[in-house]
Scaffold this active site. Structure first.
Site, PDB file in Angstrom:
ATOM      1  N   LYS A  43       0.785  -1.302   0.091  1.00 63.17           N
ATOM      2  CA  LYS A  43       0.115  -0.004   0.031  1.00 63.17           C
ATOM      3  C   LYS A  43       0.942   1.329  -0.048  1.00 63.17           C
ATOM      4  O   LYS A  43       0.421   2.262  -0.201  1.00 63.17           O
ATOM      5  CB  LYS A  43      -0.819  -0.078   1.098  1.00 63.17           C
ATOM      6  N   GLY A  44       2.337   1.049   0.323  1.00 70.54           N
ATOM      7  CA  GLY A  44       2.977   2.351   0.622  1.00 70.54           C
ATOM      8  C   GLY A  44       3.112   3.210  -0.485  1.00 70.54           C
ATOM      9  O   GLY A  44       3.231   4.445  -0.228  1.00 70.54           O
ATOM     10  N   ASP A 103      14.566  -1.175   0.269  1.00 73.38           N
ATOM     11  CA  ASP A 103      15.470  -1.188   1.483  1.00 73.38           C
ATOM     12  C   ASP A 103      16.257  -2.277   1.118  1.00 73.38           C
ATOM     13  O   ASP A 103      17.445  -2.069   0.445  1.00 73.38           O
ATOM     14  CB  ASP A 103      14.258  -1.482   2.612  1.00 73.38           C
ATOM     15  N   VAL A 153      11.307   5.564   8.612  1.00 69.88           N
ATOM     16  CA  VAL A 153      10.347   6.427   8.156  1.00 69.88           C
ATOM     17  C   VAL A 153       8.936   6.188   7.806  1.00 69.88           C
ATOM     18  O   VAL A 153       8.791   5.279   7.598  1.00 69.88           O
ATOM     19  CB  VAL A 153      11.249   7.480   7.034  1.00 69.88           C
ATOM     20  N   ARG A 165       0.092   6.684   7.234  1.00 69.90           N
ATOM     21  CA  ARG A 165       0.303   6.748   5.710  1.00 69.90           C
ATOM     22  C   ARG A 165      -0.409   8.126   5.058  1.00 69.90           C
ATOM     23  O   ARG A 165       0.195   8.645   4.191  1.00 69.90           O
ATOM     24  CB  ARG A 165      -0.743   5.682   5.044  1.00 69.90           C
TER      25      ARG A 165
HETATM   26  P1  IMP Z   1      12.712  -4.556   1.035  1.00 73.60           P
HETATM   27  O1  IMP Z   1      12.275  -5.766   0.363  1.00 73.60           O
HETATM   28  O2  IMP Z   1      13.735  -4.866   2.142  1.00 73.60           O
HETATM   29  O3  IMP Z   1      13.184  -3.692  -0.005  1.00 73.60           O
HETATM   30  O4  IMP Z   1      11.796  -3.536   1.584  1.00 73.60           O
HETATM   31  C1  IMP Z   1      11.019  -2.933   0.805  1.00 73.60           C
HETATM   32  C2  IMP Z   1       9.570  -2.737   1.718  1.00 73.60           C
HETATM   33  O5  IMP Z   1       9.577  -2.603   3.065  1.00 73.60           O
HETATM   34  C3  IMP Z   1       8.996  -1.365   0.976  1.00 73.60           C
HETATM   35  O6  IMP Z   1       8.286  -1.452  -0.082  1.00 73.60           O
HETATM   36  C4  IMP Z   1       8.063  -1.030   2.389  1.00 73.60           C
HETATM   37  O7  IMP Z   1       6.751  -1.165   2.139  1.00 73.60           O
HETATM   38  C5  IMP Z   1       8.827  -1.383   3.417  1.00 73.60           C
HETATM   39  N1  IMP Z   1       9.606  -0.554   4.139  1.00 73.60           N
HETATM   40  C6  IMP Z   1      11.242  -0.754   4.255  1.00 73.60           C
HETATM   41  N2  IMP Z   1      11.549   0.374   5.070  1.00 73.60           N
HETATM   42  C7  IMP Z   1      10.578   0.993   5.321  1.00 73.60           C
HETATM   43  C8  IMP Z   1      10.541   2.277   6.142  1.00 73.60           C
HETATM   44  O8  IMP Z   1      11.461   2.852   6.600  1.00 73.60           O
HETATM   45  N3  IMP Z   1       9.003   2.795   6.387  1.00 73.60           N
HETATM   46  C9  IMP Z   1       7.967   2.106   5.950  1.00 73.60           C
HETATM   47  N4  IMP Z   1       8.168   1.089   5.226  1.00 73.60           N
HETATM   48  C10 IMP Z   1       9.272   0.491   4.912  1.00 73.60           C
HETATM   49 MG    MG Z   2       6.500  -0.967  -0.633  1.00 73.66          MG
END
Ligand code: IMP
Ligand code: MG
Length: 178
Positions: A43-44, A103, A153, A165
């Site tokens: 949803k982000g 991330d 964040v 959100r």
């Molecule tokens: P990754 O698979 O580790 O790259 O994580 C990506 C997903 O984790 C993003 O699409 C976000 O939904 C969530 N996420 C990672 N870091 C944050 C943050 O600091 N705040 C909110 N959501 C995060």
């Molecule tokens: Mg996301």
């Protein structure tokens, strides 16, 4: 809005709006005369998508995907699962994945792998935030809004336990979180 925690603003509303407008202009130039399909990762990325597409001077189509990380978020070997797939066929379309934050890169790696089998004309990535310091897998990102540090964040679509959100700015959660 009344808050129990005091938000430490990292990226102000006006700064986000200016950058999103700039990204939209860049994307519009790159996809001129092409059929562009935006894929919003739920949803982000919802707020980012809606602002970005309003500034895009292109007749884009939009679709949504939802993914869930299985296992503890801190585990680097965590598996990603698709909970909502696309409704539209992306074959021969120019596809741009719209993400809130990259991330570790695992979510994006999985999405790119999943979508690469669908014969799109092109497949690229647009992320509002990039946390390069936490990357564990190499993923290509074509458009980045802002680089951020290791702090968690929220705001502008990003959540903390599903909250915040709707905030128009991005802030750092100063309280320890689990
Ligand atoms: P990754 O698979 O580790 O790259 O994580 C990506 C997903 O984790 C993003 O699409 C976000 O939904 C969530 N996420 C990672 N870091 C944050 C943050 O600091 N705040 C909110 N959501 C995060
Ligand atoms: Mg996301």
């Amino acid at each position: 809005m009344k808050l129990k925690l005091k938000p430490k603003i990292l990226i102000a509303e006006e700064t986000i709006q200016k950058r999103v407008r700039g990204m939209a202009e860049e994307i519009a130039r790159d996809y001129e005369d092409k059929e562009l399909c935006l894929i919003c990762v739920l949803k982000g990325a919802i707020i980012f998508l809606s602002d970005l597409m309003r500034h895009l001077a292109l007749p884009v189509t939009v679709d949504f995907m939802a993914v869930a990380s299985l296992g503890p978020a801190t585990e680097t070997s965590g598996v990603v699962k698709i909970t909502k797939d696309l409704d539209m066929d992306i074959e021969s379309k120019h596809v741009l994945i719209v993400e809130d934050i990259v991330d570790s890169g695992r979510t994006l790696q999985y999405l790119l792998h999943h979508l690469s089998a669908r014969n799109a004309a092109s497949l690229r990535v647009c992320a509002l935030l990039n946390r390069k310091a936490m990357r564990t897998v190499e993923v290509p990102i074509d458009y980045v809004g802002f680089e951020v540090g290791k702090e968690y964040v929220a705001g502008y679509g990003l959540d903390y336990h599903e909250k915040y959100r709707s905030f128009p700015y991005i802030f750092v959660l100063e309280q320890p979180f689990v």
